[in-house]
Design a protein around this motif. Structure first.
Motif, short mmCIF file in Angstrom:
data_model
loop_
_atom_site.label_atom_id
_atom_site.label_comp_id
_atom_site.label_asym_id
_atom_site.label_seq_id
_atom_site.Cartn_x
_atom_site.Cartn_y
_atom_site.Cartn_z
N GLU A 36 -4.70 11.77 -19.57
CA GLU A 36 -3.30 11.72 -20.03
C GLU A 36 -2.85 13.12 -20.41
N ALA A 46 9.95 0.76 -22.87
CA ALA A 46 10.61 -0.52 -22.90
C ALA A 46 10.33 -1.28 -24.19
N TYR A 99 7.57 -0.05 -27.15
CA TYR A 99 6.59 0.31 -26.13
C TYR A 99 5.31 0.91 -26.71
N SER A 278 5.23 2.59 -12.91
CA SER A 278 6.39 3.41 -12.50
C SER A 278 6.05 4.43 -11.43
N MET A 291 7.56 -4.00 -17.12
CA MET A 291 6.23 -4.09 -17.77
C MET A 291 5.49 -5.36 -17.35
C1 LIG Z 1 15.31 2.75 -20.19
C2 LIG Z 1 14.22 1.80 -19.72
C3 LIG Z 1 14.07 0.58 -20.35
C4 LIG Z 1 13.11 -0.30 -19.90
N1 LIG Z 1 13.01 -1.51 -20.50
C5 LIG Z 1 12.09 -2.39 -20.07
C6 LIG Z 1 11.93 -3.64 -20.74
O1 LIG Z 1 12.60 -3.93 -21.74
N2 LIG Z 1 10.98 -4.48 -20.28
C7 LIG Z 1 10.19 -4.16 -19.21
O2 LIG Z 1 9.36 -5.00 -18.84
N3 LIG Z 1 10.28 -2.98 -18.59
C8 LIG Z 1 11.21 -2.09 -18.98
N4 LIG Z 1 11.28 -0.87 -18.39
C9 LIG Z 1 10.26 -0.48 -17.39
C10 LIG Z 1 8.97 -0.01 -18.10
O3 LIG Z 1 9.28 1.05 -18.97
C11 LIG Z 1 7.91 0.40 -17.08
O4 LIG Z 1 7.66 -0.69 -16.23
C12 LIG Z 1 6.60 0.81 -17.75
O5 LIG Z 1 6.82 1.81 -18.70
C13 LIG Z 1 5.61 1.30 -16.72
O6 LIG Z 1 4.49 1.86 -17.37
P1 LIG Z 1 3.65 3.02 -16.70
O7 LIG Z 1 2.33 3.01 -17.40
O8 LIG Z 1 3.64 2.88 -15.24
O9 LIG Z 1 4.46 4.37 -16.93
P2 LIG Z 1 4.68 5.34 -18.18
O10 LIG Z 1 4.84 4.61 -19.45
O11 LIG Z 1 5.78 6.25 -17.73
O12 LIG Z 1 3.34 6.17 -18.31
C14 LIG Z 1 3.02 7.26 -17.47
C15 LIG Z 1 2.06 8.15 -18.23
O13 LIG Z 1 1.53 9.11 -17.32
C16 LIG Z 1 1.46 10.37 -18.01
N5 LIG Z 1 1.45 11.42 -16.98
C17 LIG Z 1 2.46 11.78 -16.15
N6 LIG Z 1 2.06 12.78 -15.34
C18 LIG Z 1 0.76 13.05 -15.65
C19 LIG Z 1 -0.20 13.97 -15.14
N7 LIG Z 1 0.08 14.80 -14.13
N8 LIG Z 1 -1.43 13.98 -15.70
C20 LIG Z 1 -1.74 13.13 -16.73
N9 LIG Z 1 -0.86 12.24 -17.24
C21 LIG Z 1 0.37 12.19 -16.69
C22 LIG Z 1 2.71 10.38 -18.88
O14 LIG Z 1 2.58 11.31 -19.94
C23 LIG Z 1 2.72 8.93 -19.38
O15 LIG Z 1 1.96 8.77 -20.54
C24 LIG Z 1 12.26 0.06 -18.81
C25 LIG Z 1 12.40 1.28 -18.19
C26 LIG Z 1 13.38 2.16 -18.63
C27 LIG Z 1 13.54 3.49 -17.94
#
Ligand SMILES: Cc1cc2nc3c(=O)[nH]c(=O)nc-3n(C[C@H](O)[C@H](O)[C@H](O)COP(=O)(O)OP(=O)(O)OC[C@H]3O[C@@H](n4cnc5c(N)ncnc54)[C@H](O)[C@@H]3O)c2cc1C
Length: 376
Positions: A36, A46, A99, A278, A291
């Motif tokens: 991370e 979220a 979140y 994402s 999520m």
């Molecule tokens: C405004 C908004 C509201 C939302 N509301 C909802 C909701 O209410 N309910 C719902 O179900 N979904 C919601 N979503 C969608 C939800 O946020 C995503 O589905 C969820 O966060 C996906 O999680 P993730 O682990 O893929 O990504 P993330 O939470 O983005 O995690 C990615 C991680 O990777 C790390 N990272 C990035 N690049 C690197 C690198 N090169 N090396 C090491 N680490 C790195 C980042 O620091 C981060 O910690 C919302 C989205 C948005 C934009």
């Protein structure tokens, strides 16, 4: 000299997707390292976990742990041009939990399963032999040699780019802002979502006993006008009509801009690497399902990785047959979010496009129906 660590699975990104997959793999005896870039679990994100996500959490014994400090709601009321037009009921309710808190619950369970987290760590480059990733080089000189690589590094995924998987993004015609404000009585009572003929939307809901979250999305020109010189909340009087007690807290709030866009990619895996969360897809946040789908995807990925037992051919076959089809479920959700986002200005079209099944059940089996009540 490089410090080399071998592991079964390297996960890049400690958001919900990365942490949840790490937990499932750790529980199945896999040796997992999560890399991370941040100093801790990410904060932004979220708040809502809907039925599909609640189902996944329950299947893995996390339901009560997550629900313990969550708010549970079961109705959202929708308004257009200030008038209540419909209510959507959720028969099993949905959870509101910020979140970071949600991801921290999962992260704390990971430590019991021996999952290693490397915070403040960034991948500098990926080395490949054909389609297989063989080595991840970190900026601090360490290196990882994993059997499987998971890109859970968000929408701008460095790993996805290094794999050569292109993305297609579609911007929404509005600027989205969010603020966390003191909770008022009207917001505590009911989740309310507003639209109007100018294409504005706003969503107000509690996040705990003291605070509320407010989202506002306005076409770019209106955003500049409304937020450009400091917000005068009176501008919302004919729009946010049944949260009068919130005007006083909206003006002084700290409004953060959030970039939102739909994102699609043509493939979810290449060789021994797969995209999750994402890094793989993004839909309009108003669907509230990102999520939930991501946790279900992590469940499928964990099944594929464990079933392969280190055999590269079995892994690829599993990713192709069990994981790639998730793109169809995601495409349906993304298309739906796009359709909704294009109709905020037009009440009739919005009501036609609205799909209670996707809001309430997502891609799980709907039970019964008629969860939307017209209020006009
Ligand atoms: C405004 C908004 C509201 C939302 N509301 C909802 C909701 O209410 N309910 C719902 O179900 N979904 C919601 N979503 C969608 C939800 O946020 C995503 O589905 C969820 O966060 C996906 O999680 P993730 O682990 O893929 O990504 P993330 O939470 O983005 O995690 C990615 C991680 O990777 C790390 N990272 C990035 N690049 C690197 C690198 N090169 N090396 C090491 N680490 C790195 C980042 O620091 C981060 O910690 C919302 C989205 C948005 C934009």
């Amino acid at each position: 000299m490089a410090r080399t660590t071998t592991c079964d699975v390297a996960i890049v990104g400690a958001g919900l997707g990365g942490c949840f997959l790490a937990l499932l793999l750790g529980r199945n005896g896999r040796n997992v390292v999560v890399v991370e870039q941040g100093a801790a679990i990410p904060a932004a994100g979220a708040d809502f976990v809907k039925r599909p996500g609640m189902g996944v959490l329950a299947r893995h014994g996390l339901g009560s742990l997550v629900e313990r400090h969550a708010l549970k709601r079961d109705i959202v009321r929708y308004y257009h041009d200030g008038e209540a037009i419909q209510e959507c009921r959720y028969p099993d309710g949905f959870l509101i939990r910020p979140y970071r808190e949600l991801v921290e619950v999962i992260y704390s369970c990971c430590s019991m399963e021996g999952v290693e987290f490397w915070f403040d760590s960034r991948i500098e480059r990926l080395e490949r032999d054909g389609d297989r990733v063989t080595r991840l080089a970190l900026t601090d000189g360490r290196e990882l040699r994993p059997d499987v690589v998971i890109a859970a590094d968000g929408t701008r995924s460095m790993v996805r780019q290094a794999l050569g998987i292109t993305k297609e993004t579609t911007a929404y015609p509005h600027m989205m802002r969010v603020a966390t404000v003191p909770l008022t009585a009207s917001v505590a009572r009911l989740n309310r979502l507003y639209f109007n003929s100018r294409g504005w939307f706003s969503y107000l809901y509690p996040v705990n006993e003291e605070q509320a979250r407010v989202f506002v999305g306005l076409p770019l020109e209106d955003d500049r006008e409304v937020f450009g010189g400091g917000l005068e909340a009176d501008v919302f009087r004919d729009f946010i009509t049944e949260n009068d007690d919130a005007y006083d807290v909206l003006g002084p709030a700290h409004w953060q801009q959030i970039p939102v866009a739909a994102m699609r990619v043509p493939a979810y895996h290449k060789g021994n690497a797969a995209l999750l969360g994402s890094a793989a897809f993004a839909c309009h946040p108003m669907t509230g399902m990102g999520m939930s789908y991501t946790m279900h995807d992590a469940e499928i990925l964990a099944g594929v990785i464990c079933a392969a037992e280190g055999d590269p051919a079995l892994l690829e076959k599993g990713l192709e047959t069990a994981y790639e089809p998730r793109r169809h479920a995601h495409a349906e959700l993304i298309d739906y979010g796009d359709a909704l986002a294009g109709t905020f200005h037009d009440r009739e079209t919005y009501l036609e496009v609205f799909r209670e099944d996707l809001h309430v059940f997502g891609d799980t089996e709907p039970t019964g129906g008629g969860f939307v009540t017209a209020l006009r």
